[in-house]
Scaffold this active site. Sequence first.
Site: not given
Length: 288
Positions: A7, A9, A41, A235
């Site tokens: 990922d 961000d 993403t 995350d």
Amino acid sequence: MKLFATDLDGTLLNEKHEVSQENAEAIRKAQAHGIEIVVATGRSFNAARKPLDAVGLDCPVICLNGAKVHDKDGKVTSTIPLDKAMCHKIKNACQNEGIYFEVFTNEGGFSSSREKFLEVMIDIAISAYPDLDEDMVRERGKQRFQDEDIQVTNDFQALFARNDIDVYKILAFSIVEGELINVNRQLQSETGIAITSSGDSNLEFNHPDAQKGIALKLFAAERGIEMKDVMAIGDNYNDVSMLKMAGRGVAMGNSDEAIKKVCNYSTKSNSEHGVAYAIEEMLEEIYQ
């Protein structure tokens, strides 16, 4: 491991929305060991490429949560757009709650108002980090509009009616308690959408088949790679599908506990070069 998916961000990108040199060097080290790298993403392709280009990283990109896949040269290799009738339902639900939203298409992103976006971003940032400078947040917001190539429209009805427009993702923002919950409740029984989130203040709407995990599995299969040989790191909730499917799912240290529970590994936070740490740990296990 033969394939590593990361990922952006909150994961590969640090608190400055940059790829640290530590992370970049670790990725190049993995590539030197023959491990293929792919970014997965929620961003558009152009917005995803900017931080990667800044450190010279060259890799394919699964973008908009899996709705589009680009090879390392930028060529689109697959797309999964939302049904237009479903787009209208999402739009209506957001407008009923007065929520700001953006629409991502084959012709870039669309918003009803740049100023509304900046107001929302300032509210979100200041509520999370009260000491942040408002002018700095505003400048970052303006930069995001450029990075994501956001156009302004007052008529989403007409946009959705265009035969030349494919809608890949709708992204809604709010920090008003209950608004996102209300939108989710209105739409959660619909079979034509997948609802995820990349943060406490947003909801992301995609086609049910446009998820990072599904896109990653197809990406791996095209290269003859089984999911047991894939490491994925993320995350947030729009990462869950790939974290569950990967043979080695890694949660960032800055993840919610719910994300960590679906993973069999964890690493340091994005401000501590967690991606680099996870790669080094993986390589050490393989080559010890």
